[in-house]
Design an enzyme around this catalytic site. Structure first.
Site, PDB file in Angstrom:
ATOM      1  N   ASP A 145       0.826  -1.211   0.000  1.00 28.62           N
ATOM      2  CA  ASP A 145       0.000   0.000   0.000  1.00 28.62           C
ATOM      3  C   ASP A 145       0.861   1.263   0.000  1.00 28.62           C
ATOM      4  O   ASP A 145       1.934   1.280   0.602  1.00 28.62           O
ATOM      5  CB  ASP A 145      -0.907  -0.036   1.240  1.00 28.62           C
ATOM      6  CG  ASP A 145      -2.110   0.868   1.092  1.00 28.62           C
ATOM      7  OD1 ASP A 145      -2.312   1.450   0.007  1.00 28.62           O
ATOM      8  OD2 ASP A 145      -2.851   1.000   2.075  1.00 28.62           O
TER       9      ASP A 145
ATOM     10  N   ASN B 136       1.437   3.380  -2.922  1.00 29.77           N
ATOM     11  CA  ASN B 136       2.044   3.786  -4.203  1.00 29.77           C
ATOM     12  C   ASN B 136       1.523   5.151  -4.649  1.00 29.77           C
ATOM     13  O   ASN B 136       2.285   5.994  -5.119  1.00 29.77           O
ATOM     14  CB  ASN B 136       1.696   2.780  -5.313  1.00 29.77           C
ATOM     15  CG  ASN B 136       2.268   1.411  -5.055  1.00 29.77           C
ATOM     16  OD1 ASN B 136       3.156   1.252  -4.232  1.00 29.77           O
ATOM     17  ND2 ASN B 136       1.759   0.413  -5.765  1.00 29.77           N
ATOM     18  N   GLY B 137       0.192   5.335  -4.512  1.00 30.97           N
ATOM     19  CA  GLY B 137      -0.429   6.583  -4.960  1.00 30.97           C
ATOM     20  C   GLY B 137       0.111   7.776  -4.178  1.00 30.97           C
ATOM     21  O   GLY B 137       0.508   8.792  -4.752  1.00 30.97           O
TER      22      GLY B 137
ATOM     23  N   HIS C 139       3.080   3.184  -8.892  1.00 27.70           N
ATOM     24  CA  HIS C 139       2.912   1.740  -9.094  1.00 27.70           C
ATOM     25  C   HIS C 139       4.174   1.138  -9.738  1.00 27.70           C
ATOM     26  O   HIS C 139       4.574   0.022  -9.413  1.00 27.70           O
ATOM     27  CB  HIS C 139       1.689   1.458  -9.968  1.00 27.70           C
ATOM     28  CG  HIS C 139       0.382   1.814  -9.305  1.00 27.70           C
ATOM     29  ND1 HIS C 139       0.096   1.471  -8.004  1.00 27.70           N
ATOM     30  CD2 HIS C 139      -0.717   2.478  -9.760  1.00 27.70           C
ATOM     31  CE1 HIS C 139      -1.121   1.914  -7.685  1.00 27.70           C
ATOM     32  NE2 HIS C 139      -1.630   2.537  -8.732  1.00 27.70           N
TER      33      HIS C 139
ATOM     34  N   THR D 168     -10.472  -7.105  -5.789  1.00 25.54           N
ATOM     35  CA  THR D 168     -11.765  -7.044  -6.488  1.00 25.54           C
ATOM     36  C   THR D 168     -12.300  -5.601  -6.445  1.00 25.54           C
ATOM     37  O   THR D 168     -12.977  -5.169  -7.367  1.00 25.54           O
ATOM     38  CB  THR D 168     -12.807  -7.987  -5.828  1.00 25.54           C
ATOM     39  OG1 THR D 168     -12.767  -7.797  -4.417  1.00 25.54           O
ATOM     40  CG2 THR D 168     -12.530  -9.441  -6.139  1.00 25.54           C
TER      41      THR D 168
ATOM     42  N   ASN E  62     -10.447  -2.894  -6.645  1.00 26.20           N
ATOM     43  CA  ASN E  62      -9.635  -1.984  -7.463  1.00 26.20           C
ATOM     44  C   ASN E  62     -10.206  -1.729  -8.857  1.00 26.20           C
ATOM     45  O   ASN E  62      -9.814  -0.776  -9.525  1.00 26.20           O
ATOM     46  CB  ASN E  62      -8.197  -2.509  -7.620  1.00 26.20           C
ATOM     47  CG  ASN E  62      -7.361  -2.362  -6.356  1.00 26.20           C
ATOM     48  OD1 ASN E  62      -6.409  -3.103  -6.135  1.00 26.20           O
ATOM     49  ND2 ASN E  62      -7.695  -1.387  -5.522  1.00 26.20           N
ATOM     50  N   TRP E  63     -11.161  -2.564  -9.295  1.00 20.92           N
ATOM     51  CA  TRP E  63     -11.716  -2.373 -10.652  1.00 20.92           C
ATOM     52  C   TRP E  63     -12.420  -1.025 -10.809  1.00 20.92           C
ATOM     53  O   TRP E  63     -12.576  -0.545 -11.920  1.00 20.92           O
ATOM     54  CB  TRP E  63     -12.704  -3.506 -10.991  1.00 20.92           C
ATOM     55  CG  TRP E  63     -12.054  -4.844 -11.189  1.00 20.92           C
ATOM     56  CD1 TRP E  63     -12.165  -5.929 -10.379  1.00 20.92           C
ATOM     57  CD2 TRP E  63     -11.196  -5.243 -12.266  1.00 20.92           C
ATOM     58  NE1 TRP E  63     -11.431  -6.979 -10.877  1.00 20.92           N
ATOM     59  CE2 TRP E  63     -10.824  -6.590 -12.034  1.00 20.92           C
ATOM     60  CE3 TRP E  63     -10.691  -4.595 -13.400  1.00 20.92           C
ATOM     61  CZ2 TRP E  63      -9.988  -7.297 -12.894  1.00 20.92           C
ATOM     62  CZ3 TRP E  63      -9.848  -5.297 -14.252  1.00 20.92           C
ATOM     63  CH2 TRP E  63      -9.507  -6.627 -14.005  1.00 20.92           C
TER      64      TRP E  63
ATOM     65  N   ARG F  23     -11.382   1.833  -9.830  1.00 18.25           N
ATOM     66  CA  ARG F  23     -10.443   2.962  -9.968  1.00 18.25           C
ATOM     67  C   ARG F  23     -10.555   3.532 -11.384  1.00 18.25           C
ATOM     68  O   ARG F  23     -11.057   2.871 -12.289  1.00 18.25           O
ATOM     69  CB  ARG F  23      -9.019   2.489  -9.683  1.00 18.25           C
ATOM     70  CG  ARG F  23      -8.833   2.164  -8.221  1.00 18.25           C
ATOM     71  CD  ARG F  23      -7.377   2.124  -7.839  1.00 18.25           C
ATOM     72  NE  ARG F  23      -7.254   1.863  -6.413  1.00 18.25           N
ATOM     73  CZ  ARG F  23      -6.139   2.008  -5.711  1.00 18.25           C
ATOM     74  NH1 ARG F  23      -5.045   2.412  -6.304  1.00 18.25           N
ATOM     75  NH2 ARG F  23      -6.112   1.756  -4.426  1.00 18.25           N
TER      76      ARG F  23
ATOM     77  N   LEU G 155      -7.264  -4.969   7.117  1.00 18.82           N
ATOM     78  CA  LEU G 155      -6.997  -6.201   6.367  1.00 18.82           C
ATOM     79  C   LEU G 155      -7.482  -6.081   4.920  1.00 18.82           C
ATOM     80  O   LEU G 155      -7.015  -6.799   4.030  1.00 18.82           O
ATOM     81  CB  LEU G 155      -7.697  -7.369   7.076  1.00 18.82           C
ATOM     82  CG  LEU G 155      -7.167  -8.772   6.868  1.00 18.82           C
ATOM     83  CD1 LEU G 155      -5.654  -8.823   6.952  1.00 18.82           C
ATOM     84  CD2 LEU G 155      -7.772  -9.710   7.909  1.00 18.82           C
TER      85      LEU G 155
ATOM     86  N   GLU H 273       1.012 -13.546  12.217  1.00 20.46           N
ATOM     87  CA  GLU H 273       1.484 -12.359  12.926  1.00 20.46           C
ATOM     88  C   GLU H 273       1.314 -11.171  11.979  1.00 20.46           C
ATOM     89  O   GLU H 273       1.595 -11.289  10.783  1.00 20.46           O
ATOM     90  CB  GLU H 273       2.983 -12.496  13.249  1.00 20.46           C
ATOM     91  CG  GLU H 273       3.320 -13.553  14.257  1.00 20.46           C
ATOM     92  CD  GLU H 273       3.018 -13.114  15.690  1.00 20.46           C
ATOM     93  OE1 GLU H 273       2.889 -11.904  15.934  1.00 20.46           O
ATOM     94  OE2 GLU H 273       2.905 -14.002  16.549  1.00 20.46           O
TER      95      GLU H 273
HETATM   96  C1  FPP Z   1      -1.929   0.141  -3.402  1.00 15.44           C
HETATM   97  O1  FPP Z   1      -1.438   1.454  -3.457  1.00 15.44           O
HETATM   98  C2  FPP Z   1      -1.372  -0.637  -4.480  1.00 15.44           C
HETATM   99  C3  FPP Z   1      -2.085  -1.193  -5.492  1.00 15.44           C
HETATM  100  C4  FPP Z   1      -3.543  -1.020  -5.627  1.00 15.44           C
HETATM  101  C5  FPP Z   1      -1.441  -1.955  -6.553  1.00 15.44           C
HETATM  102  C6  FPP Z   1      -0.202  -2.694  -6.185  1.00 15.44           C
HETATM  103  C7  FPP Z   1       0.554  -2.886  -7.404  1.00 15.44           C
HETATM  104  C8  FPP Z   1       1.879  -2.809  -7.536  1.00 15.44           C
HETATM  105  C9  FPP Z   1       2.824  -2.638  -6.413  1.00 15.44           C
HETATM  106  C10 FPP Z   1       2.414  -2.885  -8.892  1.00 15.44           C
HETATM  107  C11 FPP Z   1       3.321  -4.027  -9.078  1.00 15.44           C
HETATM  108  C12 FPP Z   1       2.657  -5.297  -9.171  1.00 15.44           C
HETATM  109  C13 FPP Z   1       2.966  -6.188 -10.103  1.00 15.44           C
HETATM  110  C14 FPP Z   1       2.461  -7.564  -9.970  1.00 15.44           C
HETATM  111  C15 FPP Z   1       3.814  -5.852 -11.246  1.00 15.44           C
HETATM  112  P1  FPP Z   1      -2.470   2.624  -3.605  1.00 15.44           P
HETATM  113  O2  FPP Z   1      -2.562   2.981  -5.052  1.00 15.44           O
HETATM  114  O3  FPP Z   1      -3.762   2.272  -2.969  1.00 15.44           O
HETATM  115  O4  FPP Z   1      -1.759   3.765  -2.807  1.00 15.44           O
HETATM  116  P2  FPP Z   1      -2.443   4.941  -1.981  1.00 15.44           P
HETATM  117  O5  FPP Z   1      -3.188   4.280  -0.855  1.00 15.44           O
HETATM  118  O6  FPP Z   1      -1.297   5.766  -1.530  1.00 15.44           O
HETATM  119  O7  FPP Z   1      -3.349   5.670  -2.930  1.00 15.44           O
END
Ligand code: FPP
Length: 240
Positions: free
Chosen positions: A19, A21-22, A36, A65, A67-68, A70, A194, A206
């Site tokens: 979690d 990336n955004g 990402h 499921t 995430n679609w 987005r 979770l 754990e």
């Molecule tokens: C959550 O961060 C992350 C995801 C929804 C996607 C996870 C995917 C990757 C790490 C890409 C690599 C995966 C593969 C298999 C190549 P978020 O976007 O919800 O972050 P935020 O909560 O900060 O917005």
């Protein structure tokens, strides 16, 4: 195996909610996909760290499921990132004899992604030095619902006596019945939820939460998490 003070314990199976990336991208004024992409680098780093530390199974929540819904460009960006990962990193799976598996409603994935996924799964199916499990279009409740539907179909067909249904037979109808339950769950970015991940399988795991955003979570952060796991086992392992 019993844990003792001089015998640090390594989890056999680590599950990760990748979690943040955004937020990592937003902090840099860049589009979410930039985060990402950096997150995919963290996945590569953690997979290598699993090999170095002797972790046999790594399951990562790559797409839920939920995430679609987005924005379409983020969904298609994640799908193409996944395809790139499967193409670019396949050689590394072969070199390290890592088997690729996937869990989730894989039928929901675009055909081109599913075909590439199935190809790499088939090409690595005999490896056992490590196991990388991608959770894709995955939801814990969906997985349990799918298992219940499969069990009900067997009951209707007269192949299963409802009186015999127990924890073992339910587990046998989950997506990957042969994979051991995770021992350790890591969630990055400070969220303490979770989020519908591996609801059945995480019953005895754990949990480890860190403020670090996933793109910043690399070998050192993973080693720190494993050290915490070992500390917990040194304290409580004998009574577990
Ligand atoms: C959550 O961060 C992350 C995801 C929804 C996607 C996870 C995917 C990757 C790490 C890409 C690599 C995966 C593969 C298999 C190549 P978020 O976007 O919800 O972050 P935020 O909560 O900060 O917005």
């Amino acid at each position: 195996m019993s844990a003792s003070a001089d015998q640090p314990k390594v989890p056999r199976h680590v599950a990760v909610i990748m979690d943040g990336n955004g937020r990592w991208a937003e902090k840099r004024g860049r589009p979410r996909l930039f985060g990402h992409r950096a997150g995919a680098e963290s996945l590569r780093a953690v997979l290598r760290a699993c090999r170095d530390h002797g972790v046999e199974y790594l399951t990562v929540y790559a797409f839920s499921t939920e995430n679609w819904v987005r924005p379409a460009d983020e969904v298609s960006g994640l799908m193409s990132l996944l395809k790139t990962f499967l193409k670019k990193d396949e050689h590394e799976l072969h070199e390290n004899q890592v088997r690729l598996l996937a869990t989730g409603r894989l039928q929901d994935l675009p055909d081109s992604v599913r075909e590439e996924l199935e190809r790499v799964i088939a090409a690595t199916r005999d490896y056992r030095k490590g196991n990388l499990i991608l959770a894709l279009s995955y939801g814990g409740r969906a997985e349990i619902a799918d298992a219940v539907r499969a069990i009900a179909a067997k009951v209707r067909a007269g192949q299963l006596d409802p009186e015999t249904i127990d924890e073992k037979s339910i587990a046998a109808h989950l997506y990957l019945p042969d994979v051991p339950d995770p021992d350790f769950l890591i969630r990055t970015s400070g969220e303490l939820r979770l989020s519908n991940f591996l609801l059945w399988q995480l019953s005895y795991a754990e949990f480890y939460f860190t403020e670090t955003l996933w793109p910043d979570f690399r070998e050192a952060e993973f080693a720190e998490a494993l050290a915490e796991y070992a500390r917990r086992h040194r304290r409580y392992g004998a009574h577990a």
